[in-house]
Scaffold this active site. Structure first.
Site, mmCIF file in Angstrom:
data_model
loop_
_atom_site.group_PDB
_atom_site.id
_atom_site.type_symbol
_atom_site.label_atom_id
_atom_site.label_comp_id
_atom_site.label_asym_id
_atom_site.label_seq_id
_atom_site.Cartn_x
_atom_site.Cartn_y
_atom_site.Cartn_z
ATOM 1 N N ARG A 5 14.326 75.078 24.829
ATOM 2 C CA ARG A 5 15.346 74.372 25.620
ATOM 3 C C ARG A 5 16.181 75.337 26.467
ATOM 4 O O ARG A 5 17.324 75.012 26.828
ATOM 5 C CB ARG A 5 16.297 73.569 24.725
ATOM 6 C CG ARG A 5 15.625 72.385 24.091
ATOM 7 C CD ARG A 5 16.566 71.652 23.158
ATOM 8 N NE ARG A 5 15.836 70.548 22.556
ATOM 9 C CZ ARG A 5 16.142 69.267 22.721
ATOM 10 N NH1 ARG A 5 17.182 68.918 23.431
ATOM 11 N NH2 ARG A 5 15.423 68.320 22.163
ATOM 12 N N HIS A 60 14.411 74.042 16.691
ATOM 13 C CA HIS A 60 15.097 74.468 17.916
ATOM 14 C C HIS A 60 15.052 75.970 18.155
ATOM 15 O O HIS A 60 15.621 76.460 19.121
ATOM 16 C CB HIS A 60 16.559 73.991 17.879
ATOM 17 C CG HIS A 60 16.658 72.522 17.640
ATOM 18 N ND1 HIS A 60 16.767 71.986 16.373
ATOM 19 C CD2 HIS A 60 16.613 71.473 18.498
ATOM 20 C CE1 HIS A 60 16.794 70.672 16.467
ATOM 21 N NE2 HIS A 60 16.698 70.331 17.726
ATOM 22 N N THR A 102 35.470 80.940 25.541
ATOM 23 C CA THR A 102 36.705 80.765 26.300
ATOM 24 C C THR A 102 37.493 79.611 25.688
ATOM 25 O O THR A 102 36.937 78.780 24.957
ATOM 26 C CB THR A 102 36.412 80.453 27.782
ATOM 27 O OG1 THR A 102 35.651 79.249 27.852
ATOM 28 C CG2 THR A 102 35.649 81.593 28.435
ATOM 29 N N MET A 131 35.556 74.126 22.030
ATOM 30 C CA MET A 131 34.716 73.005 21.599
ATOM 31 C C MET A 131 33.688 73.336 20.510
ATOM 32 O O MET A 131 32.828 72.507 20.231
ATOM 33 C CB MET A 131 34.001 72.409 22.828
ATOM 34 C CG MET A 131 34.971 71.949 23.903
ATOM 35 S SD MET A 131 34.191 71.146 25.310
ATOM 36 C CE MET A 131 33.787 69.553 24.589
ATOM 37 N N ARG A 174 25.168 83.532 29.505
ATOM 38 C CA ARG A 174 26.070 84.560 28.968
ATOM 39 C C ARG A 174 25.380 85.306 27.827
ATOM 40 O O ARG A 174 25.600 86.506 27.643
ATOM 41 C CB ARG A 174 27.397 83.959 28.510
ATOM 42 C CG ARG A 174 28.404 85.054 28.217
ATOM 43 C CD ARG A 174 29.836 84.574 28.192
ATOM 44 N NE ARG A 174 30.237 84.021 29.451
ATOM 45 C CZ ARG A 174 31.069 82.990 29.585
ATOM 46 N NH1 ARG A 174 31.582 82.421 28.523
ATOM 47 N NH2 ARG A 174 31.393 82.537 30.773
ATOM 48 N N ASP A 219 42.308 79.247 30.897
ATOM 49 C CA ASP A 219 43.177 78.314 31.611
ATOM 50 C C ASP A 219 44.271 77.837 30.667
ATOM 51 O O ASP A 219 44.114 77.913 29.446
ATOM 52 C CB ASP A 219 42.384 77.120 32.160
ATOM 53 C CG ASP A 219 41.568 76.421 31.088
ATOM 54 O OD1 ASP A 219 40.547 76.981 30.663
ATOM 55 O OD2 ASP A 219 41.980 75.335 30.647
HETATM 56 N N1 HPA Z 1 39.027 72.424 26.970
HETATM 57 C C1 HPA Z 1 38.011 72.664 26.147
HETATM 58 N N2 HPA Z 1 37.397 73.820 26.096
HETATM 59 C C2 HPA Z 1 37.812 74.786 26.912
HETATM 60 C C3 HPA Z 1 38.844 74.608 27.779
HETATM 61 C C4 HPA Z 1 39.479 73.368 27.809
HETATM 62 O O1 HPA Z 1 40.412 73.157 28.590
HETATM 63 N N3 HPA Z 1 39.030 75.764 28.485
HETATM 64 C C5 HPA Z 1 38.104 76.620 28.031
HETATM 65 N N4 HPA Z 1 37.367 76.046 27.078
#
Ligand code: HPA
Length: 235
Positions: free
Chosen positions: A43, A4, A90, A180, A24, A204
């Site tokens: 990829r 990869h 994030t 994640m 990014r 968020d």
């Molecule tokens: N869930 C998973 N990953 C994220 C989220 C979320 O709400 N916001 C930013 N990354």
């Protein structure tokens, strides 16, 4: 060259920043690194190497989620002599104690992924490298950021069906936010004797539904990337 990553040995610096998004990764290379050159395009999961404050640094996109992340991180650690991994990403807040824009410096990363069940009959506790963690806190303090150190959860599921509380009582056990990727980065760093840290901007809040606005997003990401680069070079 690996399945990869098309780079040659020596193309990656010992320190690699890991955003999820390939664009990014390119933005970081274009806006922060000097003399950046692309070292991976397989990829379109872009990787670049350049310098930051005169020190060699790479940036490699991981894609979204732990299976994708694990492929890139495993190959970086096994074949490219990478020693230090800094995720810059994030996260979504799981508690009203945090606000959008805050930085979450992940001391631990719980997960609902089955990946860690394959190697031990335990609930393994993936954790950050203490040196990187403490350095990032010192820098965050001097820069006046609002930061939190604590546990996060790396979830396999972004879209949770209505009525399903997929994070259970993790917030009741101190878990601050969800993303994640971090958990498998910590696990693989431990497996290969490398250092890892995830620094995430809270974009968020899953409780209040507050969201960062577009202008704040860019400046927050900038601050996080600079922090990640400085931690990565030991500044
Ligand atoms: N869930 C998973 N990953 C994220 C989220 C979320 O709400 N916001 C930013 N990354």
């Amino acid at each position: 060259m690996t399945p990869h990553i098309e780079a040659k040995k020596g193309d990656y610096a010992p320190t690699v920043l890991l955003p999820g998004d390939p664009l990014r990764a390119k933005w970081i290379a274009d806006n922060f690194l000097d003399d950046a050159r692309q070292v991976n395009g397989v990829r379109n999961c872009l990787g670049f190497t350049g310098t930051w404050r005169g020190k060699p640094v790479s940036v490699q996109a991981t894609g979204m989620g732990q299976p994708s992340t694990a492929i890139y991180v495993h190959e970086l650690l096994e074949h490219f002599d990478v020693k230090r991994l800094i995720r810059v990403g994030t996260c979504g807040g799981l508690t009203t104690k945090l606000n959008v824009r805050d930085l979450v410096i992940a001391m631990t990363a719980s997960t609902d992924s089955a990946m860690n069940q394959s190697f031990a009959p335990y609930t393994y506790a993936p954790h950050a490298d203490y040196g990187l963690l403490s350095r990032s806190v010192e820098l965050a303090k001097t820069r006046g950021f609002t930061w939190h150190v604590g546990g996060i959860v790396s979830s396999d599921t972004f879209y949770v069906p209505d009525g399903v509380n997929s994070y259970g009582d993790l917030p009741g056990h101190g878990v601050l936010a969800v993303e994640m990727e971090a958990s498998v980065i910590y696990t693989l760093a431990a497996r290969f004797g490398a250092e890892a840290l995830a620094i995430c901007t809270m974009t968020d809040c899953l409780v209040t539904k507050a969201e960062i606005d577009a202008s704040e997003r860019q400046s927050s990401l900038r601050e996080m990337v600079e922090l990640g680069l400085d931690v990565g070079i030991g500044a």
